[in-house]
Motif scaffolding. Sequence first.
Motif, PDB file in Angstrom:
ATOM      1  N   TRP A 120       0.801  -1.231   0.000  1.00 36.52           N
ATOM      2  CA  TRP A 120       0.000   0.000   0.000  1.00 36.52           C
ATOM      3  C   TRP A 120       0.828   1.272   0.000  1.00 36.52           C
ATOM      4  CZ3 TRP A 120      -0.995   3.564   4.203  1.00 36.52           C
ATOM      5  CH2 TRP A 120      -0.292   3.272   5.386  1.00 36.52           C
ATOM      6  N   ARG A 121       2.095   1.204   0.312  1.00 37.39           N
ATOM      7  CA  ARG A 121       2.847   2.431   0.473  1.00 37.39           C
ATOM      8  C   ARG A 121       4.331   2.148   0.290  1.00 37.39           C
ATOM      9  NH1 ARG A 121       2.738   6.936   5.331  1.00 37.39           N
ATOM     10  NH2 ARG A 121       3.109   8.553   3.812  1.00 37.39           N
ATOM     11  N   GLY A 126       4.413  11.585  -0.204  1.00 36.68           N
ATOM     12  CA  GLY A 126       3.133  11.566  -0.896  1.00 36.68           C
ATOM     13  C   GLY A 126       1.961  11.374   0.048  1.00 36.68           C
ATOM     14  N   VAL A 127       0.821  11.097  -0.546  1.00 37.83           N
ATOM     15  CA  VAL A 127      -0.418  10.928   0.215  1.00 37.83           C
ATOM     16  C   VAL A 127      -0.637   9.436   0.448  1.00 37.83           C
ATOM     17  CG1 VAL A 127      -2.914  11.289   0.180  1.00 37.83           C
ATOM     18  CG2 VAL A 127      -1.396  12.993  -0.863  1.00 37.83           C
ATOM     19  N   PRO A 128      -0.728   9.006   1.726  1.00 28.83           N
ATOM     20  CA  PRO A 128      -0.987   7.593   1.972  1.00 28.83           C
ATOM     21  C   PRO A 128      -2.450   7.261   1.703  1.00 28.83           C
ATOM     22  CG  PRO A 128      -0.976   8.772   4.046  1.00 28.83           C
ATOM     23  CD  PRO A 128      -0.662   9.789   2.967  1.00 28.83           C
ATOM     24  N   ALA A 129      -2.711   6.088   1.149  1.00 28.64           N
ATOM     25  CA  ALA A 129      -4.088   5.651   0.879  1.00 28.64           C
ATOM     26  C   ALA A 129      -4.130   4.145   1.038  1.00 28.64           C
ATOM     27  CB  ALA A 129      -4.519   6.056  -0.525  1.00 28.64           C
ATOM     28  N   VAL A 130      -5.028   3.630   1.840  1.00 27.27           N
ATOM     29  CA  VAL A 130      -5.019   2.194   2.117  1.00 27.27           C
ATOM     30  C   VAL A 130      -6.249   1.475   1.582  1.00 27.27           C
ATOM     31  CG1 VAL A 130      -5.993   2.419   4.439  1.00 27.27           C
ATOM     32  CG2 VAL A 130      -4.538   0.464   3.913  1.00 27.27           C
ATOM     33  N   GLY A 131      -7.393   2.143   1.548  1.00 27.91           N
ATOM     34  CA  GLY A 131      -8.610   1.488   1.075  1.00 27.91           C
ATOM     35  C   GLY A 131      -8.944   0.257   1.905  1.00 27.91           C
ATOM     36  N   GLY A 132      -9.354  -0.820   1.243  1.00 30.83           N
ATOM     37  CA  GLY A 132      -9.787  -2.014   1.960  1.00 30.83           C
ATOM     38  C   GLY A 132      -8.743  -3.114   2.052  1.00 30.83           C
ATOM     39  N   PRO A 165       6.345  -0.558   4.153  1.00 31.96           N
ATOM     40  CA  PRO A 165       5.338  -0.681   5.231  1.00 31.96           C
ATOM     41  C   PRO A 165       4.365  -1.849   4.954  1.00 31.96           C
ATOM     42  CG  PRO A 165       5.571   1.611   4.581  1.00 31.96           C
ATOM     43  CD  PRO A 165       6.365   0.804   3.583  1.00 31.96           C
ATOM     44  N   LEU A 166       4.052  -2.579   6.005  1.00 30.11           N
ATOM     45  CA  LEU A 166       3.224  -3.777   5.854  1.00 30.11           C
ATOM     46  C   LEU A 166       1.742  -3.443   5.652  1.00 30.11           C
ATOM     47  CD1 LEU A 166       4.560  -6.343   8.479  1.00 30.11           C
ATOM     48  CD2 LEU A 166       5.166  -6.078   6.062  1.00 30.11           C
ATOM     49  N   THR A 167       1.095  -4.299   4.864  1.00 31.61           N
ATOM     50  CA  THR A 167      -0.365  -4.280   4.736  1.00 31.61           C
ATOM     51  C   THR A 167      -0.964  -5.281   5.719  1.00 31.61           C
ATOM     52  OG1 THR A 167      -0.063  -3.819   2.387  1.00 31.61           O
ATOM     53  CG2 THR A 167      -2.266  -4.542   3.086  1.00 31.61           C
TER      54      THR A 167
ATOM     55  N   SER B  76     -10.367   6.563   4.155  1.00 34.24           N
ATOM     56  CA  SER B  76      -9.526   5.395   3.872  1.00 34.24           C
ATOM     57  C   SER B  76      -8.694   5.566   2.609  1.00 34.24           C
ATOM     58  CB  SER B  76     -10.380   4.124   3.744  1.00 34.24           C
ATOM     59  OG  SER B  76     -10.864   3.929   2.430  1.00 34.24           O
ATOM     60  N   PRO B  78      -7.622   8.703   0.187  1.00 32.68           N
ATOM     61  CA  PRO B  78      -7.665  10.092  -0.270  1.00 32.68           C
ATOM     62  C   PRO B  78      -7.044  10.271  -1.656  1.00 32.68           C
ATOM     63  CG  PRO B  78      -5.907   9.821   1.315  1.00 32.68           C
ATOM     64  CD  PRO B  78      -6.575   8.485   1.192  1.00 32.68           C
ATOM     65  N   GLN B 102     -10.561   0.787   5.253  1.00 29.99           N
ATOM     66  CA  GLN B 102     -11.959   1.005   4.867  1.00 29.99           C
ATOM     67  C   GLN B 102     -12.975   0.231   5.730  1.00 29.99           C
ATOM     68  OE1 GLN B 102     -14.303   0.284   0.780  1.00 29.99           O
ATOM     69  NE2 GLN B 102     -12.343   1.281   0.561  1.00 29.99           N
TER      70      GLN B 102
END
Lengths: 228, 235
Positions: A120-121, A126-132, A165-167, B76, B78, B102
């Motif tokens: 995820w990163r 930048g902008v972190p974004a993880v979603g589901g 970084p871990l998911t 969750s 952006p 999310q």
Amino acid sequence: MSISDTLNQEQIAWRAAQDIADGAYVNLGIGFPEKVAQYTVEGREPIFHTENGVLGFGRAPARGEEDWDLINAGKKAITLKPGAAFFDHATSFAMIRGGHLDVAILGALQVAANGDLANWRVGDKGVPAVGGAMDLVNGAKRVAVLTDHVTRDGQPKLVSKCSFPLTGVACVTRIYTSLAVIDVDRDQGRFVLREKLPTLSMEALQAVTGAPLFTEGDVADLIVPELS
Amino acid sequence: MNKQCASVAKAVADIPSGATVMIGGFGGSGAPIELIHALIDAGPTNLTVINNNAGNGHVGLAAMIEAKMVAKLICSFPKSKDPRAFTERYLDGRIALELVPQGTLAERIRAGGAGIPAFYTPTAYGTELAEGKAVAEFDGKPYVQERWLKADYALVKAERGDPYGNLTFRLAARNFNPLMCMAARTTIVQVSQLVPAGDIDPEIVVTPGIFVDRLVEVTDPAQEELLNEAEARYP
């Protein structure tokens, strides 16, 4: 070292599709993993789940036919198959976390030999974004990863320990790469090689893999149709 | 009983600066664009906004961010096709971000509405998003403690509503909307169709009216995706 004969994304997706059973509930990550739906094995009917509250969606609509209330997790327009269902976000993630989903298929930056996933990163910028993603890897019965075997500059993506970084921790069960199919033995924290391209030697594969590859019995040939 | 408001402007008029506001939708699907734009007209500032995303283009939530109304965003993902409104302000430190997985975001909102102050989830265990949070083991597996999320107001989009506030949703536009209805002190809903009591079969009510405070009819509501295709800007 470089390896000239590798599977493309379509072929990796095809191989992953062979392992999806009839009637399986499946979540495909945004991008590359979405290709798996195109290679559904004839005679099988997986049911596709999307985090934003749909079970049983089908292909993208024709251009101009989109209904923007009907989208998938990648915010792309979708269509429904007969037997589809809508539900709210809490119910959707109850399906995921509650262990009701048979398989989640995701992309990866790195996978470690114990099944740790980083996807995820890359770093702090930048902008972190993880979603589901973090929910999916901790809930689905099988967590499969589709990835090139190495990065663009030839570094292993299958590693002994993730540097990104871990998911999720010890979550991946199987990895489909451009060179091989590898299971994660999470009890012993090791990669188990199941299939490799027939033209590739064990030594050459190990040389581009960042952790030891174990075998249990025969390693099958990874044979995939020509696809582009 | 009649929860109907005469206009979107009246429906959002009392939202003060500093409020926490949940905004329904997943991307543009289920986003209450008309309520958001009415809130931009009203102009409260220093808001904490809870949404899955951070806006797209120059309408809806992105326009709210551009109007300097948002101090903090809890979301969750952006990112979007055109995330500049948020990205620019985040990167130079003008807007704070609490990033939440999310499913955890959905469950925190559900918990807020259900009176459950905290819960344990496997999600994010061992990752940077669990740093500083309590961890406990249940049946041999580690779980992360997460807290409820509540809001002063929720802005929600539904398909049909009756004067009691009973709601149905359209297609995948349901997403976070029913959860946010439960989790806010004052829930404000724009419905595409306001129908008389009894017209919605009780068997198909998705959100019962007890979770809804104000309703306003917005027939033929705007779709964020289509506004962005037309390169719309608000105001």
